[in-house]
Design an enzyme around this catalytic site. Structure first.
Site, PDB file in Angstrom:
ATOM      1  N   SER A  84      -4.197   3.180   8.342  1.00 27.72           N
ATOM      2  CA  SER A  84      -3.620   1.881   8.661  1.00 27.72           C
ATOM      3  C   SER A  84      -4.360   1.221   9.815  1.00 27.72           C
ATOM      4  CB  SER A  84      -2.127   2.041   8.969  1.00 27.72           C
ATOM      5  OG  SER A  84      -1.544   0.779   9.207  1.00 27.72           O
TER       6      SER A  84
ATOM      7  N   GLU B 156     -13.710   0.563  17.109  1.00 30.34           N
ATOM      8  CA  GLU B 156     -14.521   0.873  15.928  1.00 30.34           C
ATOM      9  C   GLU B 156     -15.901   0.234  16.049  1.00 30.34           C
ATOM     10  OE1 GLU B 156     -12.087  -0.280  12.570  1.00 30.34           O
ATOM     11  OE2 GLU B 156     -10.871   1.550  12.772  1.00 30.34           O
TER      12      GLU B 156
ATOM     13  N   HIS C 194     -13.464   4.002   8.309  1.00 33.06           N
ATOM     14  CA  HIS C 194     -12.694   2.791   7.963  1.00 33.06           C
ATOM     15  C   HIS C 194     -13.395   2.011   6.869  1.00 33.06           C
ATOM     16  CE1 HIS C 194      -9.864  -0.622   9.620  1.00 33.06           C
ATOM     17  NE2 HIS C 194      -9.701  -0.370   8.326  1.00 33.06           N
TER      18      HIS C 194
ATOM     19  N   ILE D  24       0.836  -1.201   0.000  1.00 36.33           N
ATOM     20  CA  ILE D  24       0.000   0.000   0.000  1.00 36.33           C
ATOM     21  C   ILE D  24       0.869   1.248   0.000  1.00 36.33           C
ATOM     22  CG2 ILE D  24      -1.676   1.347   1.322  1.00 36.33           C
ATOM     23  CD1 ILE D  24      -2.905  -1.309   2.250  1.00 36.33           C
TER      24      ILE D  24
END
Length: 203
Positions: free
Chosen positions: A154, A184, A203, A79
């Site tokens: 990330s 989350e 996210h 990435i």
């Protein structure tokens, strides 16, 4: 990433664990650059001002051309390399620090501290490990320019959230864009929610 999987327990039970190495490379890289441009061009600020009927460019913070500025990448895996290639196409100078030395065309390798000191944008792309947990804290944020931004697409635990909120609130850095959190979804009491200079995505 495998940080949400108990690999040792899976191994003990004879369950193989694998990942898809090229999963979402382009998507994460594109989102990273979208956040970078939103920060650099003050999109969130001007969106709110324009919808509120305040149509005045001069009312906002100073805008700088992205081309010629420096992007520091923390973690030059698949990435990170994809982000680097796309950023260079936009005219950004790219620095990178990575656990495993990995030369990449057009990217200058540096230490983490050198990346933090020199960059206008610092983007995190390392996996979450015992070494990277809490990687960006008060000491690291203090090394950044007051005009610099932090981008995290990330893992949330790589950044000390309280330290980042304090650095933005005290204008130690210019702002941040955060796509990942320790928990989350994050609770409404999360310190980032009260700060206009931090852009948040789910996210």
């Amino acid at each position: 990433g495998l940080d949400n999987i108990d690999v040792a327990e899976c191994t003990a039970r004879g369950i193989p664990v694998t990942n898809v190495p090229d999963y979402c490379l382009t998507e994460v890289a594109e989102h990273t650059l979208a956040l970078l441009m939103a920060l650099g061009r003050k999109i969130g600020f001007y969106h709110g001002e324009t919808k509120a009927g305040r149509y005045q460019l001069q009312a906002g913070p100073e805008l700088r051309r992205l081309a010629g500025q420096t992007l520091g990448i923390v973690g030059l895996g698949a990435i990170g390399r994809t982000v680097a290639d796309k950023a260079r196409a936009l005219g950004l100078r790219v620095l990178a620090t990575t656990r495993t030395p990995r030369p990449h065309p057009g990217v200058t390798s540096c230490s983490l501290d050198e990346v933090l000191v020199a960059s206008d944008y610092v983007s995190l792309h390392a996996p979450l490990t015992s070494e990277t947990r809490g990687l960006i804290g008060a000491r690291e944020l203090a090394l950044m320019k007051p005009t610099a931004y932090l981008i995290n697409t990330s893992r949330g635990p790589m950044v000390d959230a309280e330290a980042l909120a304090a650095a933005v609130q005290n204008e130690q850095i210019a702002g941040a864009a955060i796509d990942v959190f320790d928990q989350e979804p994050p609770p409404p009491s999360h310190p980032f929610f009260a700060l206009d200079k931090i852009i948040l995505t789910p996210h």
